[in-house]
Enzyme design. Sequence first.
Site, PDB file in Angstrom:
ATOM      1  N   HIS A   1       7.042 171.672 -47.555  1.00 27.80           N
ATOM      2  CA  HIS A   1       6.642 170.106 -47.512  1.00 27.80           C
ATOM      3  C   HIS A   1       7.732 169.297 -47.212  1.00 27.80           C
ATOM      4  CE1 HIS A   1       3.205 171.486 -50.187  1.00 27.80           C
ATOM      5  NE2 HIS A   1       4.051 172.348 -50.838  1.00 27.80           N
TER       6      HIS A   1
ATOM      7  N   ARG B   1       4.902 170.673 -36.334  1.00 29.01           N
ATOM      8  CA  ARG B   1       5.827 171.411 -35.800  1.00 29.01           C
ATOM      9  C   ARG B   1       7.146 171.675 -36.540  1.00 29.01           C
ATOM     10  NH1 ARG B   1       5.293 167.532 -30.441  1.00 29.01           N
ATOM     11  NH2 ARG B   1       4.026 168.800 -29.202  1.00 29.01           N
TER      12      ARG B   1
ATOM     13  N   ASP C   1       4.408 166.087 -34.999  1.00 26.86           N
ATOM     14  CA  ASP C   1       5.631 166.322 -35.146  1.00 26.86           C
ATOM     15  C   ASP C   1       5.986 166.910 -36.674  1.00 26.86           C
ATOM     16  OD1 ASP C   1       6.877 163.813 -33.299  1.00 26.86           O
ATOM     17  OD2 ASP C   1       4.932 163.651 -34.168  1.00 26.86           O
TER      18      ASP C   1
ATOM     19  N   ARG D   1       9.575 154.780 -20.202  1.00 23.19           N
ATOM     20  CA  ARG D   1       8.484 154.962 -21.207  1.00 23.19           C
ATOM     21  C   ARG D   1       8.074 153.608 -21.188  1.00 23.19           C
ATOM     22  NH1 ARG D   1      11.252 156.184 -26.227  1.00 23.19           N
ATOM     23  NH2 ARG D   1       9.428 156.704 -27.113  1.00 23.19           N
TER      24      ARG D   1
ATOM     25  N   HIS E   1       6.730 158.474 -33.182  1.00 23.35           N
ATOM     26  CA  HIS E   1       6.591 159.688 -32.536  1.00 23.35           C
ATOM     27  C   HIS E   1       7.104 159.616 -31.381  1.00 23.35           C
ATOM     28  CE1 HIS E   1       4.269 162.900 -30.871  1.00 23.35           C
ATOM     29  NE2 HIS E   1       3.738 162.065 -29.960  1.00 23.35           N
TER      30      HIS E   1
ATOM     31  N   SER F   1      -2.208 158.750 -34.762  1.00 22.04           N
ATOM     32  CA  SER F   1      -1.697 159.938 -35.273  1.00 22.04           C
ATOM     33  C   SER F   1      -0.329 160.277 -35.562  1.00 22.04           C
ATOM     34  CB  SER F   1      -2.302 161.044 -34.174  1.00 22.04           C
ATOM     35  OG  SER F   1      -1.473 160.872 -33.031  1.00 22.04           O
TER      36      SER F   1
END
Length: 315
Positions: A174, A157, A154, A92, A181, A149
Amino acid sequence: MKHSFSPSKVVIVGAGMVGASSAYACMIKGVCKELVLIDVNEEREQGEVMDLVHGSQFVETLHVHGGDYRDCKNADLIVITAGASQKPGETRLDLAAKNAGILRSILKKISPFLARETIILIVSNPVDVLTAVARRFLKRHPQERIIGSGTSLDTSRLRHYLGEHFQVNPRSVHAYIVGEHGDSELCVWSSANIASVPLSQFRGYNKKKMERIFEQTKNAAYEIIKRKGATHFAIGLVVAELAEIILKDQHTVIPLSVCPHGLYGIDHVCFGLPAKLGRAGIEGIIPLKLSASEIKKLRASAKTLKAMLRKISVC
Ligand SMILES: NC(=O)c1ccc[n+]([C@@H]2O[C@H](COP(=O)([O-])OP(=O)(O)OC[C@H]3O[C@@H](n4cnc5c(N)ncnc54)[C@H](O)[C@@H]3O)[C@@H](O)[C@H]2O)c1
């Protein structure tokens, strides 16, 4: 809250899966009058534009076209979805360094045409690292107009899985995913609710099941990529929603990659926190009340991101 821009131009840099899906969602939602796609791969850019404009008679976005960086002049919103994807064997960190380089080269080309009112939305990954890179690269641009973003996808989702579990529309859930992220993100269970009633009071609540839903949320991208190679539809809808919030100056609260400026004792990093968004950019972070263990996890997430920023020489 007035601005001098005529409505409304969105430029998307990167016409890959995410860029094209974002353009498609923006068109269907009718969020802007002009939509420009820019990609280093001109064939791809042209192909996506042709495919999109062939549906013009059914939507309200009037002018969709390919372009170059001069089209960033007078843009209300520039969305960055360009970048390399992770190759097998690549870490990464390797990807972060590579995409930070690509982002800087793009921002350099955008800079001469950038108006103060323009909002820059970073979507490419690692989105929190790249948001910090953009803020540092464009030091003179109003920082509240450079956003990522963050954990908006997430969170969407999570709300989908919780809605499915509790048999309620995700809009009535909520609950927030905050932090990176990525792998160090966390769910704010302490305030998660349906219509202001804590989840624990609903039939079907079970701590283990909630933990499984969080894992499912966190690993969703891996699972989708394993099956179809990319995630692009839901993030396209997220981009269209953010574009609409900005262009219609809606002052909506949504989790974005922002700098906490000392909130929870965290600074010098960008990551997902609920923020109020409008045409002027970020209007404020909503200070969620977190439990002691959530603050600890959020600080650990910040530490992970800071280490990555340090390794790619951003802080
Ligand atoms: N933030 C989120 O929630 C989220 C969700 C999904 C994907 N993503 C990220 O979005 C990015 C794009 O994903 P994708 O599936 O569309 O990838 P993709 O490979 O399909 O598209 C990337 C596009 O960027 C273009 N590009 C590369 N360098 C460029 C440059 N210098 N200038 C202009 N264009 C350039 C490529 O030609 C390609 O068309 C990735 O970084 C991915 O991880 C983010």
